[in-house]
Motif scaffolding. Structure first.
Motif, short mmCIF file in Angstrom:
data_model
loop_
_atom_site.label_atom_id
_atom_site.label_comp_id
_atom_site.label_asym_id
_atom_site.label_seq_id
_atom_site.Cartn_x
_atom_site.Cartn_y
_atom_site.Cartn_z
N THR A 1 -17.17 -5.41 2.21
CA THR A 1 -16.89 -4.43 1.15
C THR A 1 -15.39 -4.24 0.99
OG1 THR A 1 -18.93 -3.26 1.71
CG2 THR A 1 -17.30 -2.05 0.41
N ILE A 2 -14.94 -4.30 -0.28
CA ILE A 2 -13.55 -3.96 -0.58
C ILE A 2 -13.48 -2.44 -0.66
CG2 ILE A 2 -11.69 -4.11 -2.27
CD1 ILE A 2 -12.69 -6.90 -2.94
N ILE A 3 -12.67 -1.84 0.20
CA ILE A 3 -12.61 -0.39 0.31
C ILE A 3 -11.66 0.21 -0.72
CG2 ILE A 3 -12.02 1.52 1.85
CD1 ILE A 3 -12.78 -0.41 4.17
N THR A 4 -10.49 -0.40 -0.86
CA THR A 4 -9.52 0.10 -1.83
C THR A 4 -8.63 -1.05 -2.30
OG1 THR A 4 -7.94 1.86 -2.31
CG2 THR A 4 -7.72 0.78 -0.19
N ALA A 5 -7.98 -0.83 -3.42
CA ALA A 5 -7.11 -1.84 -4.02
C ALA A 5 -5.80 -1.20 -4.45
CB ALA A 5 -7.79 -2.49 -5.21
N VAL A 6 -4.71 -1.92 -4.24
CA VAL A 6 -3.39 -1.41 -4.59
C VAL A 6 -2.59 -2.54 -5.22
CG1 VAL A 6 -1.29 -0.34 -3.67
CG2 VAL A 6 -3.48 0.13 -2.59
N ASN A 7 -1.81 -2.23 -6.27
CA ASN A 7 -0.89 -3.22 -6.84
C ASN A 7 0.15 -3.57 -5.79
OD1 ASN A 7 -1.97 -3.41 -9.36
ND2 ASN A 7 -0.57 -1.94 -10.29
N LYS A 8 0.69 -4.78 -5.89
CA LYS A 8 1.73 -5.18 -4.95
C LYS A 8 2.93 -4.24 -5.02
CE LYS A 8 2.14 -9.92 -3.45
NZ LYS A 8 2.55 -11.26 -3.79
N SER A 9 3.30 -3.83 -6.22
CA SER A 9 4.45 -2.95 -6.37
C SER A 9 4.19 -1.59 -5.73
CB SER A 9 4.81 -2.79 -7.84
OG SER A 9 3.72 -2.24 -8.56
N GLU A 10 2.96 -1.09 -5.82
CA GLU A 10 2.61 0.19 -5.19
C GLU A 10 2.49 0.05 -3.69
OE1 GLU A 10 -1.06 1.18 -7.07
OE2 GLU A 10 -0.11 2.08 -8.80
N ALA A 11 2.19 -1.15 -3.21
CA ALA A 11 1.99 -1.37 -1.78
C ALA A 11 3.31 -1.34 -1.00
CB ALA A 11 1.29 -2.70 -1.55
N LYS A 12 4.42 -1.60 -1.69
CA LYS A 12 5.71 -1.61 -1.01
C LYS A 12 6.01 -0.22 -0.47
CE LYS A 12 7.64 -5.42 -3.58
NZ LYS A 12 8.58 -5.86 -4.58
N GLY A 13 6.42 -0.16 0.77
CA GLY A 13 6.77 1.10 1.39
C GLY A 13 5.57 1.83 1.98
N ASN A 14 4.37 1.34 1.76
CA ASN A 14 3.18 1.96 2.34
C ASN A 14 2.87 1.33 3.68
OD1 ASN A 14 2.64 3.78 0.29
ND2 ASN A 14 1.43 2.32 -0.86
N VAL A 15 2.17 2.08 4.50
CA VAL A 15 1.72 1.58 5.80
C VAL A 15 0.20 1.50 5.74
CG1 VAL A 15 1.62 2.05 8.27
CG2 VAL A 15 3.69 2.62 6.98
N PHE A 16 -0.34 0.32 6.05
CA PHE A 16 -1.78 0.14 6.10
C PHE A 16 -2.22 0.23 7.55
CE2 PHE A 16 -0.42 -1.97 2.23
CZ PHE A 16 -1.34 -1.49 1.30
N THR A 17 -3.08 1.17 7.85
CA THR A 17 -3.54 1.36 9.22
C THR A 17 -5.01 0.97 9.35
OG1 THR A 17 -4.15 3.66 8.76
CG2 THR A 17 -1.93 3.26 9.61
N ASN A 18 -5.45 0.89 10.58
CA ASN A 18 -6.84 0.56 10.91
C ASN A 18 -7.28 -0.79 10.38
OD1 ASN A 18 -7.12 3.00 12.25
ND2 ASN A 18 -7.80 4.05 10.41
N ILE A 19 -6.36 -1.73 10.33
CA ILE A 19 -6.72 -3.11 9.99
C ILE A 19 -6.37 -3.98 11.18
CG2 ILE A 19 -6.45 -2.82 7.50
CD1 ILE A 19 -3.78 -4.33 7.78
N ASP A 20 -7.10 -5.07 11.34
CA ASP A 20 -6.82 -5.95 12.46
C ASP A 20 -6.38 -7.35 12.03
OD1 ASP A 20 -9.20 -7.02 11.59
OD2 ASP A 20 -10.35 -6.40 13.32
N SER A 21 -6.27 -7.55 10.70
CA SER A 21 -5.83 -8.86 10.23
C SER A 21 -5.33 -8.76 8.80
CB SER A 21 -6.96 -9.87 10.31
OG SER A 21 -8.03 -9.47 9.49
N VAL A 22 -4.57 -9.77 8.41
CA VAL A 22 -4.09 -9.92 7.03
C VAL A 22 -4.43 -11.32 6.57
CG1 VAL A 22 -2.07 -9.93 5.52
CG2 VAL A 22 -2.19 -8.29 7.38
N VAL A 23 -5.02 -11.41 5.38
CA VAL A 23 -5.33 -12.71 4.79
C VAL A 23 -4.46 -12.84 3.54
CG1 VAL A 23 -7.11 -14.16 3.76
CG2 VAL A 23 -7.70 -12.62 5.65
N ILE A 24 -3.67 -13.88 3.49
CA ILE A 24 -2.81 -14.12 2.33
C ILE A 24 -3.39 -15.29 1.56
CG2 ILE A 24 -0.48 -14.69 1.55
CD1 ILE A 24 0.50 -13.53 4.26
#
Length: 129
Positions: free
Chosen positions: A105-128
């Motif tokens: 399930t996709i929980i939330t979505a953020v634009n790349k520009s909005e994502a700058k300066g934010n901290v994403f917590t409770n994740i254990d991996s990043v997929v690019i």
């Protein structure tokens, strides 16, 4: 001559009792249930869910996902699942998607520009992607 014990009764070899239709039906029911479960597990790898929150955020930010986009995101979810991830941040094009890999399930979505300066917590991996 040999004997076999079946359910506490002794039978000469080759003279086993015939199974009744009830046992055959339950065996067929068990197989069909197994088949349904197997198909549902296989289909899980082909799809995912977008939560209401994520759908609203995608709509508010005028982000439209094509079939190709959905296919790529699904591949990213499958890759994270193969590595044992539970919660992942998927970076795809100009969107960051916080995803529950376990629930697909996709929980939330953020634009790349909005994502700058934010901290994403409770994740254990990043997929690019």
């Amino acid at each position: 001559m040999g004997y076999r014990v079946v359910n506490g009764k002794v039978y000469p070899i080759g003279n086993f009792p015939q199974s009744n239709d009830l046992n055959q039906k339950s065996s067929k029911d068990t197989f069909s249930k197994f088949e349904e479960i197997l198909k549902s597990e296989i289909n899980k790898k082909d799809n995912f869910t977008i939560s209401n929150h994520a759908a609203k955020r995608l709509e508010d930010r005028n982000i439209k996902l094509t079939e190709a986009d959905i296919s790529h995101i699904n591949e990213g979810i499958n890759m994270a699942d193969e590595k044992g991830s539970k919660d992942s941040l998927i970076l795809y094009k100009d969107v960051a998607l916080v995803t529950s890999i376990k629930n697909r399930t996709i929980i939330t979505a953020v634009n790349k520009s909005e994502a700058k300066g934010n901290v994403f917590t409770n994740i254990d991996s990043v997929v690019i992607l």
